[in-house]
Write a protein that holds these residues in place. Structure first.
Motif, PDB file in Angstrom:
ATOM      1  N   LEU A   8      65.764  13.495  50.509  1.00 41.55           N
ATOM      2  CA  LEU A   8      65.650  13.140  51.761  1.00 41.55           C
ATOM      3  C   LEU A   8      66.288  14.514  52.670  1.00 41.55           C
ATOM      4  CD1 LEU A   8      64.691  11.457  54.422  1.00 41.55           C
ATOM      5  CD2 LEU A   8      66.928  10.557  54.228  1.00 41.55           C
ATOM      6  N   ARG A   9      65.545  15.125  53.404  1.00 42.94           N
ATOM      7  CA  ARG A   9      66.231  16.304  54.063  1.00 42.94           C
ATOM      8  C   ARG A   9      66.852  15.762  55.318  1.00 42.94           C
ATOM      9  NH1 ARG A   9      65.968  21.420  53.174  1.00 42.94           N
ATOM     10  NH2 ARG A   9      66.100  22.974  54.750  1.00 42.94           N
ATOM     11  N   ARG A  62      65.376  10.737  70.264  1.00 40.57           N
ATOM     12  CA  ARG A  62      64.045  10.950  70.051  1.00 40.57           C
ATOM     13  C   ARG A  62      63.239  12.104  70.740  1.00 40.57           C
ATOM     14  NH1 ARG A  62      64.643   6.222  69.347  1.00 40.57           N
ATOM     15  NH2 ARG A  62      63.789   4.327  69.494  1.00 40.57           N
ATOM     16  N   ALA A  63      63.859  12.386  72.071  1.00 35.30           N
ATOM     17  CA  ALA A  63      63.520  13.380  72.871  1.00 35.30           C
ATOM     18  C   ALA A  63      63.751  14.773  72.211  1.00 35.30           C
ATOM     19  CB  ALA A  63      63.875  13.466  74.177  1.00 35.30           C
ATOM     20  N   ARG A  64      64.956  14.747  71.474  1.00 40.20           N
ATOM     21  CA  ARG A  64      65.269  16.051  70.772  1.00 40.20           C
ATOM     22  C   ARG A  64      64.925  16.253  69.291  1.00 40.20           C
ATOM     23  NH1 ARG A  64      67.521  18.491  75.117  1.00 40.20           N
ATOM     24  NH2 ARG A  64      68.774  17.333  76.458  1.00 40.20           N
ATOM     25  N   GLY A  65      64.418  15.236  68.673  1.00 42.61           N
ATOM     26  CA  GLY A  65      64.067  15.038  67.323  1.00 42.61           C
ATOM     27  C   GLY A  65      65.227  14.947  66.359  1.00 42.61           C
ATOM     28  N   HIS A  66      66.339  14.296  66.985  1.00 44.67           N
ATOM     29  CA  HIS A  66      67.528  13.778  65.994  1.00 44.67           C
ATOM     30  C   HIS A  66      67.348  12.708  65.239  1.00 44.67           C
ATOM     31  CE1 HIS A  66      69.350  16.854  68.408  1.00 44.67           C
ATOM     32  NE2 HIS A  66      69.616  16.154  69.364  1.00 44.67           N
ATOM     33  N   MET A  67      68.096  12.543  64.170  1.00 47.71           N
ATOM     34  CA  MET A  67      68.162  11.554  63.546  1.00 47.71           C
ATOM     35  C   MET A  67      69.158  10.612  63.726  1.00 47.71           C
ATOM     36  SD  MET A  67      68.601  11.019  59.275  1.00 47.71           S
ATOM     37  CE  MET A  67      67.052  11.564  58.844  1.00 47.71           C
ATOM     38  N   VAL A 104      67.339   5.222  56.502  1.00 52.02           N
ATOM     39  CA  VAL A 104      68.327   6.287  55.928  1.00 52.02           C
ATOM     40  C   VAL A 104      69.713   5.338  55.310  1.00 52.02           C
ATOM     41  CG1 VAL A 104      69.369   8.486  56.226  1.00 52.02           C
ATOM     42  CG2 VAL A 104      66.899   8.180  56.826  1.00 52.02           C
ATOM     43  N   VAL A 105      70.101   5.903  54.604  1.00 53.64           N
ATOM     44  CA  VAL A 105      71.505   5.304  54.276  1.00 53.64           C
ATOM     45  C   VAL A 105      72.453   6.423  53.963  1.00 53.64           C
ATOM     46  CG1 VAL A 105      72.944   3.871  52.489  1.00 53.64           C
ATOM     47  CG2 VAL A 105      70.675   3.257  53.004  1.00 53.64           C
ATOM     48  N   GLY A 156      76.234  12.221  44.331  1.00 58.60           N
ATOM     49  CA  GLY A 156      74.699  12.075  43.969  1.00 58.60           C
ATOM     50  C   GLY A 156      74.089  12.220  45.147  1.00 58.60           C
ATOM     51  N   ALA A 157      74.566  12.365  46.347  1.00 57.63           N
ATOM     52  CA  ALA A 157      73.518  12.238  47.425  1.00 57.63           C
ATOM     53  C   ALA A 157      73.535  13.598  48.245  1.00 57.63           C
ATOM     54  CB  ALA A 157      74.109  11.160  48.531  1.00 57.63           C
ATOM     55  N   ALA A 158      72.614  13.600  49.218  1.00 54.18           N
ATOM     56  CA  ALA A 158      72.829  15.047  49.945  1.00 54.18           C
ATOM     57  C   ALA A 158      74.058  14.948  50.462  1.00 54.18           C
ATOM     58  CB  ALA A 158      71.653  15.055  51.160  1.00 54.18           C
ATOM     59  N   PRO A 159      75.091  15.933  50.325  1.00 55.56           N
ATOM     60  CA  PRO A 159      76.430  15.905  50.892  1.00 55.56           C
ATOM     61  C   PRO A 159      76.381  16.783  52.126  1.00 55.56           C
ATOM     62  CG  PRO A 159      76.426  17.707  49.407  1.00 55.56           C
ATOM     63  CD  PRO A 159      75.025  16.964  49.164  1.00 55.56           C
ATOM     64  N   VAL A 160      77.369  16.223  53.109  1.00 60.27           N
ATOM     65  CA  VAL A 160      77.383  16.903  54.435  1.00 60.27           C
ATOM     66  C   VAL A 160      79.044  17.094  54.618  1.00 60.27           C
ATOM     67  CG1 VAL A 160      77.379  16.751  57.079  1.00 60.27           C
ATOM     68  CG2 VAL A 160      75.364  15.755  55.532  1.00 60.27           C
ATOM     69  N   ALA A 161      79.452  18.146  54.984  1.00 60.01           N
ATOM     70  CA  ALA A 161      80.854  18.456  55.155  1.00 60.01           C
ATOM     71  C   ALA A 161      81.342  17.986  56.613  1.00 60.01           C
ATOM     72  CB  ALA A 161      81.365  19.949  55.216  1.00 60.01           C
ATOM     73  N   LEU A 162      82.417  17.252  56.726  1.00 60.73           N
ATOM     74  CA  LEU A 162      83.093  17.044  57.787  1.00 60.73           C
ATOM     75  C   LEU A 162      84.433  17.401  57.971  1.00 60.73           C
ATOM     76  CD1 LEU A 162      81.956  13.153  58.432  1.00 60.73           C
ATOM     77  CD2 LEU A 162      80.942  15.401  59.392  1.00 60.73           C
TER      78      LEU A 162
END
Length: 164
Positions: A8-9, A62-67, A104-105, A156-162
């Motif tokens: 999933l992107r 929704r208006a800006r295409g955000h998740m 999405v999880v 094992g999942a798509a990582p996002v740095a915070l």
């Protein structure tokens, strides 16, 4: 172990909400580039106020295409029209239900134990933090690049740095 989810992107840019943002929340959400992500926390709000906040942010998203993800239960995220759920470690049992219903999880990852838990849960995304020192958690030492990469791989999942 849980079956790994289909690739999933996930958005590259995320906004995590909480009460500290105050009145700047909506300006920050509007300033996000198109296709970003928003994780609604605001755990301290009464249920009705939190629902109204989610609805308002959902319209903007929704208006800006955000998740849009809601930190909480899969049932709440689904009922409130979110794209997914951000499951804290204590709520990991909800991952299978969330995936079955098409949500999405994502999960937080701060150490190896949490990274393995995200992998077992089949999370689509792992918010690995803190990469750098951060004002939001000044007492937490930064992971640094090497440790961050190790946790990102372990999760094992798509990582996002915070952080930072």
């Amino acid at each position: 172990p849980a079956r790994q989810p289909q690739p999933l992107r996930l958005p590259a840019v995320w906004l995590f909400t909480d009460a500290r943002l105050g009145d700047a929340l909506f300006a920050a959400a509007r300033a996000l580039p198109p296709g970003s992500g928003i994780v609604i926390r605001h755990d301290d709000l009464p249920r009705g106020a939190r629902w109204r906040l989610v609805r308002r942010l959902a319209r903007l998203a929704r208006a800006r295409g955000h998740m849009l993800l809601v930190a909480g239960s899969p049932a709440e995220a689904r009922r409130w029209g979110a794209d997914g759920v951000h499951l804290r470690q204590r709520a990991i049992r909800g991952a299978a239900q969330a995936r079955r219903t098409g949500l999405v999880v994502t999960m937080p990852v701060h150490d190896a134990h949490e990274a393995r838990a995200a992998r077992r849960a089949g999370a689509h995304g792992a918010f690995v933090s803190p990469l750098h020192p951060t004002r939001s958690h000044p007492e937490t030492p930064a992971l640094g690049r090497r440790a961050w990469l190790a946790l990102a791989r372990l999760g094992g999942a798509a990582p996002v740095a915070l952080g930072g």
